[in-house]
Design an enzyme around this catalytic site. Structure first.
Site, mmCIF file in Angstrom:
data_model
loop_
_atom_site.group_PDB
_atom_site.id
_atom_site.type_symbol
_atom_site.label_atom_id
_atom_site.label_comp_id
_atom_site.label_asym_id
_atom_site.label_seq_id
_atom_site.Cartn_x
_atom_site.Cartn_y
_atom_site.Cartn_z
ATOM 1 N N LYS A 43 0.843 -1.200 0.000
ATOM 2 C CA LYS A 43 0.000 0.000 0.000
ATOM 3 C C LYS A 43 0.878 1.250 0.000
ATOM 4 C CE LYS A 43 -3.958 1.918 2.597
ATOM 5 N NZ LYS A 43 -4.818 1.736 3.795
ATOM 6 N N SER A 57 -9.709 1.744 2.931
ATOM 7 C CA SER A 57 -8.820 2.476 2.048
ATOM 8 C C SER A 57 -7.778 1.613 1.344
ATOM 9 C CB SER A 57 -8.105 3.551 2.860
ATOM 10 O OG SER A 57 -7.236 2.950 3.818
ATOM 11 N N SER A 100 -9.863 -0.547 7.159
ATOM 12 C CA SER A 100 -9.292 -0.362 5.824
ATOM 13 C C SER A 100 -8.626 -1.593 5.215
ATOM 14 C CB SER A 100 -8.284 0.791 5.846
ATOM 15 O OG SER A 100 -8.971 2.019 5.835
#
Lengths: 476, 497
Positions: free
Chosen positions: B79, B154, B178
């Site tokens: 990420k 996210s 997330s």
């Protein structure tokens, strides 16, 4: 009759701690170094970096708190103080607001009317900011983060001081405590000790405090005294004219001997303090506290008492020597090497203080080692050098910390103990100065001094003046 | 052998057995990305050359026997809020668009030590603020299960990359769900460990007291193995814990007999999509049939979690994001004077959702409101932890959905932020309480969209979660195989392989 006013003063003193590394990272706290040489992701606020508390900072803060009779907060925390400025790489300063490490202490000061206790409201730990360098020529500002993250403690007093003398006495007391603890070198000029003065005036006898102002940029005791005097008068003038004192932060300009408003309470920033989630709460256990307590040094009062008992030196000497931790350490170490206390004290009180004064330096700046002082004392005692030569050697030692024995050897400054050589020099002096010889024989005692001087000169100072005197009298 | 359908552990084993190589595996991933990235946009930065070079180096080390772990040779996606040395790290924000870190996050370093091979950086909601990956400044990511839908967020890019076969596993971060919510939406496994298990050093902070890094992957076995690799006591992170029980793969046991599982009534009440509810119930029944003791109970304070969460997370974020000011790195707006430059940089550099949360956070911390909002939220947080403590004195695991619905369509969520915030109801309590949670696939909706099953455990009880999740996965059959079938022809893109 004019109204009498009383001044009320409280101090916020920032002290830079003498740890080797910064408060939240492993970077060096050393002065100098090219810009941003002592930086890492943590103290430059890089994304993803995290602070880790330097244990030494905590130890130092707690030891100061104990010395200042504070209660130590067993569960304390760091908070973020949020404000935008480029010297502050994260745009928040890690400090302590809600649960400072030390609270409710006091220190005692000597005033004209006896001793007085000055309350300590709190002591908290925080990080220093970097430095902005404005390049007017290129119209740019550069940031140096070498100082960013250097550990500070802020010592906040109660509003217990009433005049500049008390403020100076309080600051000197703090400085002494900090130096005795060895946690800071406390140099106002270099910024390792900084004092902000909160001052208000009120009618004599009045209970409630007047509106206060905070004065910044005070970097010498002299500036502090003058700023207090100036601000007190400014506030009294305002009140006498029926005007109001505005709560504000003022910047002292020592060159112009005046202060000007930086910001008022209305445009005071909201720092949005909140506990820093990156740092675990600081929990002080019994064992930690016991260790710090056991390591507390002997402070000045105890030291003075001990000196009185152990060494035969005058009270005045004790007072001067113990007024500096460095001087006291030097004294004790030299005595420990076998030198007679009174002789050590004489060198410190005489030549050392004279040279310090001449150079406008502090006792903390003394460079020479106790070993070298002890050797010099030994040279004099054994009459290897006379006192004039000893003073010359001392000055070199004071300057460069040379080994006096080596120096005397190298420069050939040893007293000539060869009776024959000395006798020859005396004879030559007598032969070359018949006028003085007859003057002396006619009862002019002064003429003998001249002849001694001539002999010493011929011996390049390396003679024992006592022996010269004796020989002259003998031959005349 | 269809490489891309292997799990991470299977792939590493195949490389060790000489059936394939780390380089072949990386080439397969890169080829897959060639085919599908234009549509899915899982990555913000693919380091193709570096990935192949690293794969080659890893292969050599494996052949010399220097790398033997279960993740050696496996391509991984990270990420974009995890710092990667020399590789851009933007947090999907314009304000960091040119930022290249000088160090790698501890979790990334740990993965590299384990022999995993970095492919690149995945898309996300800007600074992890969002639930759909639509707040990214660099375009949306599409859900590989159905490209008209969001992948969740996210960590949407990471979840989608796993689902699309564009990596073998990925790292995400979970501040309020997330990892778990996009895992649910993309039909993959995702886990948030106990707070403090994985070092946060190098994770660009959103809500520091809530953030945890965790895996997104294809199987529960992978999940255990990855978590084992990334967990460490890190002296650079003061909130990092020293744990001696991180041998998570020892919990890969197919047995739930006697395991006490509680289902909070509030988790299956109003607001929950019927199909999600049915799938979750079915999963609970399956565990019950195999010996688990399943019952409903009342977990209190569920309604207070969302306001407490948004208060705390935004407060911390408002301070954490102050460092992005145009002075030291990242985007700087062209403006005269310091304060104008700050204002312009931050106005132009941050997107609307980030600005909203900075404003919210600044407000709750401002003088006069601190006690009423921030302090109160901290009290609620403590009470929620107590509610979980009480629940875990009764149950080994708490079972429920990870999200109230399946993945919404693209563009549906951003117009109503409050509704988007409410979608976090099942996941955020775990962050407030610091407890671990895992999400595994448990079925599909009629439209073919994945549904996730969430299991929560007490602090340090990851093993119970892994055991329950592994048992369920084995009983129900692996459901998180990546979509490796060719893409349907779309628009003018006709040359699909």
């Amino acid at each position: 009759m004019s109204i009498e006013y009383e001044t009320v003063i409280g101090l916020e003193v920032h002290v830079e701690l003498a740890t080797k590394t910064k408060i939240f990272c492993g970077c060096s706290t050393a002065f100098g170094g090219s810009p941003n040489a002592h930086t890492c992701p943590v103290c430059t606020g890089m994304p993803g970096s995290l602070p880790v508390l330097n244990r030494k900072v905590l130890e130092y803060a707690v030891s100061v708190g104990l010395a200042a009779n504070c209660s130590i907060t067993r569960f304390s925390r760091f908070d973020r103080k949020n404000y935008f400025y480029p010297d502050n790489p994260q745009n928040y300063q890690i400090s302590q607001l809600y649960l400072p490490i030390c609270r409710d202490g006091w220190v005692e000061i000597d005033t004209a009317s006896g001793t007085k206790k000055i309350g300590i409201h709190e002591i908290h730990m925080e990080e220093d900011a970097g430095k902005l360098i404005h390049d007017e020529w290129d119209d740019v500002s550069l940031v140096d983060y070498n100082r960013s993250g250097v550990p500070l403690i802020e010592i906040v007093s109660e509003p217990d001081m009433r005049d500049a003398d008390e403020v100076i006495a309080y600051l000197e007391k703090l400085r002494l405590i900090l130096q005795y603890l060895g946690v800071s070198d406390c140099k106002l000029q270099e910024g390792s000790m900084r004092a902000d003065v909160n001052l208000s005036v009120r009618r004599k006898g009045q209970e409630e405090y007047g509106t206060r102002t905070e004065m910044k940029n005070l970097n010498s005791f002299r500036a502090i005294s003058r700023a207090i005097e100036g601000e007190k008068n400014r506030q009294i003038d305002l009140l006498s004219e029926g005007k109001e004192v505005i709560q504000e932060t003022r910047r002292w300009d020592d060159g112009k001997e005046t202060s000007y408003a930086m910001r008022s309470k209305e445009d005071a920033q909201d720092y949005r303090y909140f506990p820093d989630p990156d740092l675990a709460p600081v929990v002080i256990g019994d064992e930690f506290l016991r260790q710090i307590k056991s390591r507390q040094p002997e402070f000045r009062t105890e030291k003075m008492k001990r000196y009185k008992e152990e060494y035969e030196i005058p009270d005045y000497d004790i007072e001067i020597i113990t007024a500096s931790k460095h001087m006291a350490d030097l004294f004790e170490a030299t005595v420990a090497l076998g030198s007679q206390p009174k002789k050590v004290s004489n060198w410190l009180m005489g030549e050392t203080l004279r040279l310090l004064k001449e150079r406008e330096a502090d006792p903390e700046d003394i460079r020479f080692s106790p070993e070298h002082l002890a050797k010099l004392i030994g040279l004099v005692e054994r009459k290897d050098v006379n006192s004039t030569v000893a003073k010359e050697v001392f000055e070199v030692m004071f300057q460069e910390d040379v080994d006096p024995e080596e120096y005397v050897q190298k420069k050939g400054l040893m007293t000539v103990s060869d009776e024959g050589a000395l006798r020859k020099a005396v004879e030559e002096a007598i032969a070359a100065n018949p006028q003085s010889v007859s003057d002396y024989r006619n009862g002019k005692e002064k003429a003998l001094g001249f002849l001694v001087g001539q002999t010493m000169k011929a011996m390049k100072g390396k003679a024992d003046p006592g022996a010269v005197n004796r020989l002259l009298k003998e031959l005349l | 052998m269809e490489l891309l359908s292997l799990s991470a552990v299977e792939l590493s084993a195949a490389v060790k057995e000489g059936k394939t190589t780390a380089v072949e595996a990386m080439k397969a991933v890169l080829a897959r990305m060639e085919e599908t990235e234009d549509l899915y946009h899982c990555y913000l930065y693919a380091d193709r050359e570096g990935a192949l070079r690293r794969a080659q180096e890893t292969q050599e080390k494996m052949e010399k026997g220097e790398l033997t772990g279960p993740l050696a040779g496996v391509p991984v996606a990270v990420k974009d809020n995890l710092c990667t040395r020399g590789i851009p790290t933007t947090c999907a924000s314009k304000i960091l668009q040119n930022f290249v870190p000088a160090f790698s996050a501890e979790a990334v370093v740990n993965l590299e030590k384990a022999g995993a091979v970095l492919i690149g950086k995945t898309n996300m909601d800007e600074f992890a603020m969002g639930s759909t990956t639509e707040t990214s400044a660099f375009g949306v990511t599409r859900n590989p299960r159905n490209p008209d839908h969001v992948p969740g967020g996210s960590s949407g890019g990471s979840a989608a990359a796993v689902a699309a076969g564009e990596c073998f596993f990925a790292l995400g971060s979970d501040t309020g769900g997330s990892i778990r919510q996009p895992a649910s939406f993309c039909g993959v496994v995702g886990m948030k460990p106990t707070y403090g298990t994985v070092s946060r050093y190098g994770l660009v902070a959103y809500g520091s007291s809530l953030d945890q890094i965790g895996p997104l992957c294809k199987t529960v076995e992978d999940c255990a193995v990855i978590l084992e690799a990334i967990s460490s006591h890190d002296k650079k992170d003061s909130t990092s814990l020293e744990r001696k029980d991180t041998d998570f793969s020892s919990a890969l046991v197919k047995d739930v007999k006697g395991m006490r599982i509680g289902i909070p009534r509030d988790y299956l009440g109003a607001g929950l999509d019927g199909q999600v509810k049915d799938a979750v119930w079915k999963a609970a029944k399956l565990l019950e049939e195999n010996g688990a003791l399943v019952e409903e109970f009342d977990l209190s304070l569920v309604d207070y979690a969302i306001p407490a969460y948004y208060t705390i997370a935004c407060a911390e974020a408002s301070s954490n994001l102050e460092r992005f000011d145009g002075i030291k790195y990242g985007y700087r707006a062209d403006a005269q004077g310091l304060h104008r430059m700050y204002k312009a940089t931050r106005s132009q550099g941050f997107g609307p959702e980030v600005k909203r949360r900075i404003m919210l956070g600044s407000f709750v911390l401002s003088s006069g409101y601190y006690d009423a909002y921030y302090l109160k939220a901290l009290k609620v947080k403590a009470m929620i932890k107590h509610a979980f403590d009480a629940a875990f004195s009764q149950y080994d695991c708490i079972l429920g959905p990870a999200a109230p619905s399946t993945a919404p369509r693209l563009g549906e969520s951003l117009s109503d932020p409050i509704r988007m915030y409410l979608g976090d109801i099942y996941t955020i309590s775990a962050n407030l309480a610091g407890i671990p949670g895992i999400c595994i696939p448990c079925g599909e909706s009629e439209e073919g969209l994945p549904i996730g099953l969430q299991l929560l455990g007490d602090c340090f009880q990851e093993k119970k979660l892994i055991r329950a999740a592994y048992t369920y996965e084995q009983l129900a059959g692996v459901q998180s195989a990546p979509i490796v079938k060719p893409l349907p022809a779309k628009g003018e893109k006709t040359d699909v392989h």
